[in-house]
Design a protein around this motif. Structure first.
Motif, PDB file in Angstrom:
ATOM      1  N   ARG A   1       1.294  -4.852  -0.200  1.00 36.46           N
ATOM      2  CA  ARG A   1       0.201  -4.504   0.681  1.00 36.46           C
ATOM      3  C   ARG A   1      -1.220  -5.332   0.415  1.00 36.46           C
ATOM      4  NH1 ARG A   1       0.673  -0.631   4.903  1.00 36.46           N
ATOM      5  NH2 ARG A   1       2.762   0.740   4.990  1.00 36.46           N
TER       6      ARG A   1
ATOM      7  N   MET B   1      -6.747  -0.641   4.950  1.00 37.61           N
ATOM      8  CA  MET B   1      -6.885  -1.021   3.655  1.00 37.61           C
ATOM      9  C   MET B   1      -7.275   0.232   2.705  1.00 37.61           C
ATOM     10  SD  MET B   1      -7.791  -5.009   3.789  1.00 37.61           S
ATOM     11  CE  MET B   1      -9.427  -4.728   4.837  1.00 37.61           C
TER      12      MET B   1
ATOM     13  N   LYS C   1      -3.020   1.735 -10.142  1.00 37.56           N
ATOM     14  CA  LYS C   1      -4.326   1.845  -9.864  1.00 37.56           C
ATOM     15  C   LYS C   1      -4.978   3.010 -10.292  1.00 37.56           C
ATOM     16  CE  LYS C   1      -3.166   2.379  -5.161  1.00 37.56           C
ATOM     17  NZ  LYS C   1      -2.970   2.329  -3.876  1.00 37.56           N
ATOM     18  N   TYR C   2      -4.313   3.985 -10.872  1.00 41.16           N
ATOM     19  CA  TYR C   2      -4.840   5.108 -11.470  1.00 41.16           C
ATOM     20  C   TYR C   2      -4.658   4.979 -13.006  1.00 41.16           C
ATOM     21  CZ  TYR C   2      -4.688   5.801  -6.585  1.00 41.16           C
ATOM     22  OH  TYR C   2      -4.399   5.972  -5.302  1.00 41.16           O
TER      23      TYR C   2
ATOM     24  N   ASN D   1       1.563   1.949  -6.696  1.00 44.45           N
ATOM     25  CA  ASN D   1       0.292   3.066  -6.662  1.00 44.45           C
ATOM     26  C   ASN D   1      -0.165   3.553  -7.875  1.00 44.45           C
ATOM     27  OD1 ASN D   1       0.282   2.928  -3.877  1.00 44.45           O
ATOM     28  ND2 ASN D   1       1.604   4.721  -3.493  1.00 44.45           N
TER      29      ASN D   1
ATOM     30  N   TRP E   1      -1.727   7.736   3.585  1.00 44.08           N
ATOM     31  CA  TRP E   1      -1.791   7.167   5.060  1.00 44.08           C
ATOM     32  C   TRP E   1      -0.430   5.807   4.834  1.00 44.08           C
ATOM     33  CZ3 TRP E   1      -1.819   1.916   6.135  1.00 44.08           C
ATOM     34  CH2 TRP E   1      -1.956   1.442   7.521  1.00 44.08           C
ATOM     35  N   LYS E   2      -0.351   5.225   3.749  1.00 47.34           N
ATOM     36  CA  LYS E   2       0.711   4.418   3.645  1.00 47.34           C
ATOM     37  C   LYS E   2       1.969   5.097   3.778  1.00 47.34           C
ATOM     38  CE  LYS E   2      -0.320   2.319  -0.323  1.00 47.34           C
ATOM     39  NZ  LYS E   2      -0.178   1.434  -1.494  1.00 47.34           N
TER      40      LYS E   2
ATOM     41  N   TYR F   1      -5.791   7.117   0.570  1.00 49.97           N
ATOM     42  CA  TYR F   1      -5.072   5.956   1.337  1.00 49.97           C
ATOM     43  C   TYR F   1      -3.879   5.607   1.308  1.00 49.97           C
ATOM     44  CZ  TYR F   1      -3.675   0.893   2.082  1.00 49.97           C
ATOM     45  OH  TYR F   1      -3.023  -0.180   2.403  1.00 49.97           O
ATOM     46  N   ASP F   2      -3.372   6.207  -0.122  1.00 49.25           N
ATOM     47  CA  ASP F   2      -1.846   6.072  -0.409  1.00 49.25           C
ATOM     48  C   ASP F   2      -1.038   7.141   0.454  1.00 49.25           C
ATOM     49  OD1 ASP F   2      -2.279   4.634  -2.452  1.00 49.25           O
ATOM     50  OD2 ASP F   2      -2.185   6.120  -4.044  1.00 49.25           O
TER      51      ASP F   2
ATOM     52  N   GLU G   1      -9.042   6.014  -2.794  1.00 49.47           N
ATOM     53  CA  GLU G   1      -7.696   5.425  -2.701  1.00 49.47           C
ATOM     54  C   GLU G   1      -6.642   6.051  -2.691  1.00 49.47           C
ATOM     55  OE1 GLU G   1      -7.339   1.771  -2.817  1.00 49.47           O
ATOM     56  OE2 GLU G   1      -5.402   1.729  -2.998  1.00 49.47           O
ATOM     57  N   ARG G   2      -6.572   7.450  -3.150  1.00 45.25           N
ATOM     58  CA  ARG G   2      -5.366   8.036  -3.162  1.00 45.25           C
ATOM     59  C   ARG G   2      -5.460   8.580  -1.780  1.00 45.25           C
ATOM     60  NH1 ARG G   2      -3.014   9.827  -7.689  1.00 45.25           N
ATOM     61  NH2 ARG G   2      -4.200   9.458  -9.539  1.00 45.25           N
TER      62      ARG G   2
END
Lengths: 563, 518, 410
Positions: B208, A234, B361-362, B358, A396-397, A393-394, A390-391
């Protein structure tokens, strides 16, 4: 202490199967435990302590699983999988007399989060210094931390009481389950109305949103958010990550909840102490050949067949392997219900982390740290903001390793003199995110090396000259973790820590009490409640259940209550 | 003159609450700030001669009890289209049509067909657990109050009654994300993309993101087919207003409340923009919780811990609304004309949907957005001039707090969305006579919803039931005596249900009875 | 950084540089002077500062405060400046008492609570001048104070390190200040604030303290701290002035019946176990709770508590015998466990073993008798006594000079 490595696995008490004995029908054991990781060892040791004749089987030529120290580079001991210790239940430590068998856990202080602009946020052993450091970045955050610590501690105190407990099945009408559910409810109500609401929110929120309710400084938030995603599939903005933070905060060293320590001699020292205890109680450890198949006859386990052709028999077989590995790789599908197999296949065990183990000629010089002697001894993170996390993680996705990864580095040799030759250092670099496959395809060696280079380049920007100090690097992607240690898809927790795989849902509903689908078959790995980290709780809990079924006196401690 | 009860906001929940209170004999005045009633359940002109449901554009889950008890059908509510199908557009024109538990087209496999039936079965069952909560006042936990305990016991029993296997599955999946569930069950990308939309429309979640199973269940919880009221969504509000008036409620429009007045611990009435003060023994707000507490009442009239809780409510809208006046019917590649009137989705696969998320989020809008498209004028010729048409679409993701603001980026975003439509319906750009894009900022302004979030606050487990909008205000009450909540910010949330208004009315009646007795 | 720079001038401490970690506790602006008279060199830590536990003998330091005058460094106290048009309503919503009753130039004692009516901390509000306030407390509260500003036109700033402060307590304190040249200081009534010219700056004096005796607190910019100390000791030389450390102060405050965070109650914002906190009623502070004003933090919960009844009473105990009752359990005379001692000393002024204790309601009525379980040792031999104790309503030591204006000149 004596290095404990494959090169020197000359311990006379261990049967070496490489020596090529013919397949014999050996004696029947009371129990066979598969996998000498810390949970398998814990399980085996408690069973042996209760008087059972136990055989512990390990596919590798060394014990420890992911709780291991290996001399990968001559003269260097690498804790090349798990690398720090906090979650190890003190009740297990004491119950197995690990101190007597040579284990010493040394707390280390502090951690630091380095940002790209040359600043950092440090956390120190001294609470006043730590507070001032926070106030340096944000005076308000420094005061808000009192409230934050209080709220996290409330969650820790609650969850800690269920670690050394088998999770009750809420669908069951058995008196024991209903009693346990009732106890859980009672413990919950004791918290009071507002804390219950806070808990409901905590378990379902993202770590990023949760931190927003306390802190304002991006670096402070980033520093704390990291533990919300370690080992998880996550991102910091995914709801459910606040719990993962708790999973890293609920351990303790000497009662200091949330503190972390090094096992002197590396993580393998834990495994070694457990194994010594096991063998002291008459247990037999057999390394060098893995289990080919768990043998089942008429719905009852009868023993195991090893890859080397030998068969061993027992009425109790305990698997410390991951949930999918146990049932999809080591059992005959005809011994299982198709519905069960479907559920095993749906078990979420996506790996998300990798690791670099680095031998260093000398201590790296992190520009921002200005030779701060304290901060370099603890965890060092390279991250500025929740957004950057968070980026990562992106990526990885999208099926690739993070181009700007989150890193948790430690130099244990600064604390533990047994790890390296004098003046040299060992650096453990934990990296997120790293996927089990690259765009759906298996990792290649070239990709693995590129990934390693990404990480090293990242560190180099914070510590110029770092590359020149490197003597040896071991790069571990999920592929290596799976191949060497058997962690399916390289997931370090033997299964993700999400609501669908916690407590009575772990590994799957209906099988959360360490009993497998065949009579006499048990599961004791981190795929089971309460999950991963070098905690030893699944191993201990499973032993308690086995002894219960065998109507043997219990040798496994219950949890100590925090008052 | 002292009114018994003032209701702030003439949206569907405010009107439903008014209708129930008036029916119970209370003197009720509804104050709506806009010229037209309806709030976000409204039909209004967006171009000369073109009408559109400017907020919600489909009716999924209007509370059955509200519908029946207030006899909305005999008070003007009718449907121009019921049980609409869902069309998942494929770029190659081989679309997937989902209706009545089965899917057609796009080479869907038997395995997926079977899985779809099973998915609908268990999701509908689980949704009913949530559905049964809709008409219950959220219980407080750890109190010894018997009605709280009864509600908790009822809910526990509902879950038990699922039977062992379904109960286990419910407890397993309720807290996680729709991506994992769809991956467990299906192979077909269009099918997964389309089904994931149920979990993410109107939320700040990607497929997700955990919580998206919950939001999916919420959407399915009161589902009575996908319907379109005749005359647009405004028809729901009008029917509710008719009932309220029949029972004697006074409804004023263009009455902008600027302040909720207090004396001591009690609410005494409201003040309007023009300075008029109206006193009341109770004030019920259907405005979102932030507007109600921080705006109208004022943080200084609340205790600080509660203020913190209100400030922590997540209410960042992510959905934009596109309205197009079209010269004729658009032609979607490969889509037979008969399906144009259905619910049309652009969500070609679940990874696409996640990627669209995506950016949000930013603080950026999606580069390749997802869309839920309807052509209401196909069913209802009152909405557009003869031969012309109206397209109404929900576009995601468009964050409320866009970096650098919407002012400079709205035009480009609109172009991007039209490009997207053009990709699936070549030539549509030439058909546009007029266009209107409502970003969350526009939605905030037009509907007075802080954050422009159509649920008046993110719908998530941590903001549901006794946590919605926040503890100590989750039973339609507030920390201030005489101030009540009845909007979508309260349980069970938004989506044109009317349940919040209905539940609030019963909570208010209970509380006022207690007041009168003491 | 901090401490003395080359010119000898002391500046406010500042830890904005990364290398603050080298200093575990900072010297107070009075440090050079404290160090000079600190014969024991026993330093404790109080917030960010080094704080003397005792200078030469805590019991003699105690008697300086009761017999002459004693100087205590209270710079480490948290100090917040609250100003702006809404400062008054904001404070009124924060604390439980009526803040408008604290007129400009006056100081008021107060407590503030969570929404649940549990005490976060106690402290003093200084109404410095019309609309300008200082809140002074032991714990830090920037997070809570800023949370409290939402909806108010008010600014809150932390001025802890910008103000150096000394308490001058004892019967000769007024005379000392007069001798220092503070004209008219004798006319200050308890809780008054006055300003006096000092060096190129201003000295703020408040007739306040934590000793229950005649006494003043002196507030000054850190750069004049040493000058203040010097002039004070010069003026007090013939009036028995002495420096006093934490240990002496701890005795004085128990005699005066003052409660302290972390001893007699747990600050609610830091308390993990929710039932371990206390409401103002449970700390004997009902006189500080004013329901006549509208909303304040904890109002609703406290109203409910008032209707429902409290869980605890904080009582003053006069205990038989001469053994201090530290950490003791409290029983009814029927030996039922009903509470614990929170602070206890042998009182040199009252010549009695005295204590503050938290007991379960309905216990704790004035005159009620309890048993207190005291453990003590003589030459390593441990004994346990169940000493009789009585609940008293008056504070243990409260000399008339505490309120007398003008005070006597000695």
């Amino acid at each position: 202490m004596r290095p404990y490595t494959d090169q020197e696995s000359d311990d006379s008490r261990q049967l070496n199967l490489e020596s090529g004995q013919k397949a014999l029908t050996l004696k029947k054991y009371d129990a066979i435990v598969i996998g000498a990781g810390h949970n398998g060892l814990t399980n085996a040791a408690f069973l042996a302590k209760a008087g059972l004749d136990v055989l512990l089987i390990e596919k590798n030529t060394y014990i420890g699983g992911a709780t291991v120290s290996l001399e990968v580079h001559k003269g260097w001991m690498y804790s090349n999988c798990s690398y720090v210790c906090s979650l190890l239940r003190p009740e297990v430590y004491r119950g197995l007399e690990l101190a007597k068998y040579g284990l010493q856990v040394v707390p280390y202080g502090g951690n630091v989060t380095l940002s790209q602009n040359g600043d950092y946020y440090g956390s120190y052993i001294d609470p006043d210094v730590s507070r001032r450091e926070m106030a340096r970045l944000s005076p308000r955050d420094a005061d808000a931390k009192v409230r934050y610590d209080r709220d996290i501690m409330r969650q820790c105190r609650f969850i800690r009481q269920f670690m050394l407990h088998t999770a009750p099945d809420p669908t069951s009408f058995k008196p024991r389950d209903m009693m346990e559910m009732f106890q859980m409810g009672k413990a919950l109500l004791k918290l009071g109305e507002d804390v219950i609401y806070d808990m409901m929110r905590f378990y379902t929120m993202s770590i990023s949103e949760y931190l927003d309710e306390y802190f304002e400084h991006p670096l402070i938030k980033a520093a704390k958010a990291g533990s919300g995603i370690i080992g998880s599939a996550m991102g910091v903005m995914s709801p459910g990550t606040a719990y993962v933070l708790l999973h890293h905060a609920m351990g303790d060293v000497d009662g200091n909840i949330g503190a972390w320590g090094f096992a002197r001699g590396g993580m393998g020292a834990i495994a070694k102490a457990m194994d010594d205890c096991f063998q002291d109680h008459g247990g037999e450890t057999m390394t060098g050949s893995g289990v080919e198949q768990i043998l089942v006859k008429n719905g009852k386990v009868t023993g195991v067949a090893l890859e080397n052709g030998n068969e061993y028999h027992a009425d109790v077989v305990v698997s410390n392997m991951t949930f999918p590995r146990t049932f999809l790789e080591c059992m005959d599908a005809k011994d299982l219900e198709p519905e069960f197999i479907r559920k095993v296949k749906n078990f979420k065990i996506r790996g998300s982390s990798g690791k670099l183990n680095i031998a260093l000629d000398s201590l790296p010089n992190f520009t921002a740290l200005e030779n701060n002697p304290e901060l370099i001894k603890g965890d060092m993170h390279l991250i500025d903001s929740v957004e950057r996390l968070e980026r990562a993680y992106d990526d990885w996705k999208d099926g690739s390793w993070s181009k700007d990864p989150y890193i948790d580095m430690l130099i244990p040799s600064l604390t533990d003199p047994t790890m390296t030759p004098p003046g040299k250092h060992f650096m453990s670099v934990f990296v997120q995110y790293v996927p089990p496959k690259i765009h759906g395809k298996d990792w290649t060696d070239t990709q693995r090396d590129e990934f390693g280079q990404t990480v090293i380049n990242q560190i180099e920007t914070y510590a110029p000259g770092f590359k020149d100090r490197i003597l040896h690097v071991e790069i571990r992607t999920p592929r290596e973790l799976e191949d060497e240690v058997g962690l399916t898809q390289g997931n370090i927790f033997q299964g993700e820590l999400t609501m669908d795989q916690l407590l009575f849902n772990r590994p799957i509903p209906g099988y959360a009490q360490y009993r497998g689908p065949a009579k006499g078959l048990y599961m004791c790995g981190s795929s089971n409640h309460p999950g991963g980290g070098v905690m030893a709780a699944p191993g201990a809990n499973a032993a308690r259940e086995i002894l219960r079924d065998l109507r043997k006196p219990n040798s496994v401690p219950e949890g100590w209550l925090d008052d | 003159m002292t009114n018994d009860i003032i209701i702030i906001g003439g949206g569907h929940n405010g009107l439903a609450c008014a209708a129930y209170l008036a029916k119970a004999g209370k003197r009720v005045t509804v104050l709506e700030a806009a010229e037209q009633l309806g709030g976000a359940a409204i039909t209004r002109e967006f171009a000369p001669g073109y009408q559109v449901s400017a907020g919600a554009h489909l009716l999924y889950m209007l509370d059955k009890n509200v519908r029946k008890e207030l006899a909305l059908e005999s008070n003007g509510l009718a449907f121009s289209q019921s049980n609409m199908k869902t069309v998942a557009l494929a770029e190659d024109g081989d679309h997937l049509v989902i209706a009545n538990n089965s899917a057609q087209g796009a080479g869907i496999t038997d395995a997926d067909q079977v899985a779809l039936q099973e998915y609908q079965r268990f999701m509908t069952r689980f949704a009913s657990i949530i559905g049964r909560l809709h008409n219950r006042i959220p219980p407080r936990i750890a109190t010894k109050n018997s009605s709280d305990l009864l509600t908790l016991a009822k809910t526990a029993l509902d879950i038990r009654m699922l039977g062992r296997d379904d109960m286990r599955e419910f407890l397993r999946i309720a807290g996680i994300n729709i991506y994992d569930i769809l991956q467990e069950n299906f192979d077909h990308p269009l099918l997964k993309g389309a089904l994931s939309m149920d979990g993410i429309l109107g939320t700040n979640l990607g497929p997700r993101s955990n919580n998206s199973v919950f939001t999916t269940l919420h959407r399915l919880s009161g589902l009575q087919g996908i319907n379109m009221p005749r005359g647009g969504l405004g028809a729901v509000s009008e029917a509710l207003a008719t009932v309220a008036r029949k029972h004697g409620a006074t409804i004023r429009t263009s009455a902008v409340v600027t302040r909720i007045c207090m004396q001591g611990d009690r609410v005494t009435g409201v003040e309007l923009q023009d300075g008029e003060e109206i006193s009341a023994s109770a004030v019920v707000s259907s405005a979102d919780p932030r507007t109600t507490f921080m705006g109208l009442l004022g943080a200084r009239n609340l205790e600080a811990g509660f203020v913190r809780r209100i400030n922590n409510i997540r209410m960042r809208g992510t959905a934009a609304k596109l309205h197009l006046a079209l010269d004729g019917l658009p032609a979607f590649k490969g889509l037979e004309a008969g399906l144009l009137g259905e619910r049309i989705l652009i969500a070609p696969d679940i990874e696409y949907v996640e990627r669209a998320f995506n950016q949000v989020k930013y603080g950026q809008h999606s580069v390749h957005p997802v869309a839920e498209i309807t052509l209401p004028s196909l069913h209802d010729d009152s909405l557009a001039p003869n031969g012309k048409h109206v397209l109404s679409a929900i576009i995601q993701y468009a964050p409320y707090d866009l970096k650098n603001g919407w002012a400079s980026q709205k035009a480009a975003f609109t172009e991007q969305v039209i490009d997207l439509l053009e990709q699936y319906a070549p030539g549509i750009r030439q058909q546009i006579i007029h266009q209107e894009m409502l970003t969350p900022v526009d939605i905030e302004r037009e509907f007075r919803i802080s954050g422009g979030h159509w649920h008046h606050g993110e719908l998530a487990i941590d903001q549901f039931l006794m946590l919605r909008p926040a503890p100590h205000s989750a039973q339609y009450l507030s920390p201030v005596d005489g101030l009540y909540l009845c909007g979508a910010g309260s349980h069970p949330g938004g989506g044109v249900m009317g349940s919040a208004g209905r539940n609030a009315a019963s909570a208010i009646l209970k509380a006022t009875q207690k007041d009168e007795r003491s | 950084m901090s401490g003395a720079d080359n010119s000898g001038m002391i500046k406010a401490i500042d830890f904005s540089s990364k290398d603050h970690y080298r200093t575990k506790a900072f010297p107070s602006p009075f440090f050079t002077r404290q160090q000079a008279v600190n014969e024991l060199q026993e330093w404790g830590r109080w917030a960010d500062y080094l704080s003397p536990r005792a200078y030469y003998c805590s019991s003699m330091e105690y008697f300086a405060a009761r017999n002459a005058s004693a100087v205590f460094d209270l710079t480490p106290m948290s100090k917040y400046r609250i100003s702006g048009p809404d400062a008054l309503p904001c404070l009124n919503r924060l604390v439980t008492r009526q803040v408008e009753k604290i007129k400009p130039g006056r100081v008021g004692y107060c407590v503030w609570c969570t929404d649940a009516g549990q005490v976060i901390d106690d402290g003093t509000i200084f109404h410095l001048s019309e609309g300008e306030y200082r809140l002074c407390s032991q714990e830090r509260h920037l997070d809570w104070l800023l949370t409290n500003t939402v909806g108010f036109d008010v600014t809150v700033s932390d001025e802890t390190h910008m103000v150096a402060a000394l308490a001058l307590q004892g019967p000769t304190s007024c005379a000392t200040l007069k001798a220092m040249g503070l004209e008219g200081v004798e006319n200050m009534k308890p809780f008054d604030i006055e300003y006096f010219p000092f060096e190129e700056s201003q000295l703020m004096v408040s007739r306040t303290g934590f000793t229950g005796d005649l006494g003043y607190e002196l507030w000054v910019e850190p750069r004049y701290a040493e000058a203040l100390w010097d002039r004070l000791f010069e003026a007090g030389k013939l009036r028995g002035i002495q420096a006093m450390g934490d240990e002496a102060l701890a005795m004085l405050r128990v005699e005066a019946g003052f409660i302290q965070a972390g001893h007699d109650f747990m600050p609610a914002h830091a308390t993990v176990r929710t039932t371990h906190t206390r409401s103002p009623f449970e700390l004997g502070l009902s006189w500080l709770v004013d329901f006549d004003k509208p909303v304040f933090n904890g109002r609703k919960a406290l109203l409910e508590e008032q209707a429902r009844g409290h869980r605890y009473n904080l009582v003053k105990l006069d205990i038989d015998g001469n053994k201090p009752a530290n950490d003791s359990f409290v029983y009814t005379t029927g030996k039922k466990l009903i509470g614990t001692v929170t602070s206890a000393i042998w009182s040199p002024s009252a010549k009695a073993s005295i204590a503050l204790a938290s007991v379960k309601t309905p216990h704790g009525q004035s005159g009620e008798e309890f048993l207190v379980e005291i453990y003590y040792q003589k030459e390593l031999k441990w004994s346990r006594v169940m000493a009789r104790a009585r609940v008293v309503s008056d504070v243990f030591f409260t000399p008339p000079r505490r309120r007398q204006t003008p005070p006597a000149d000695f």
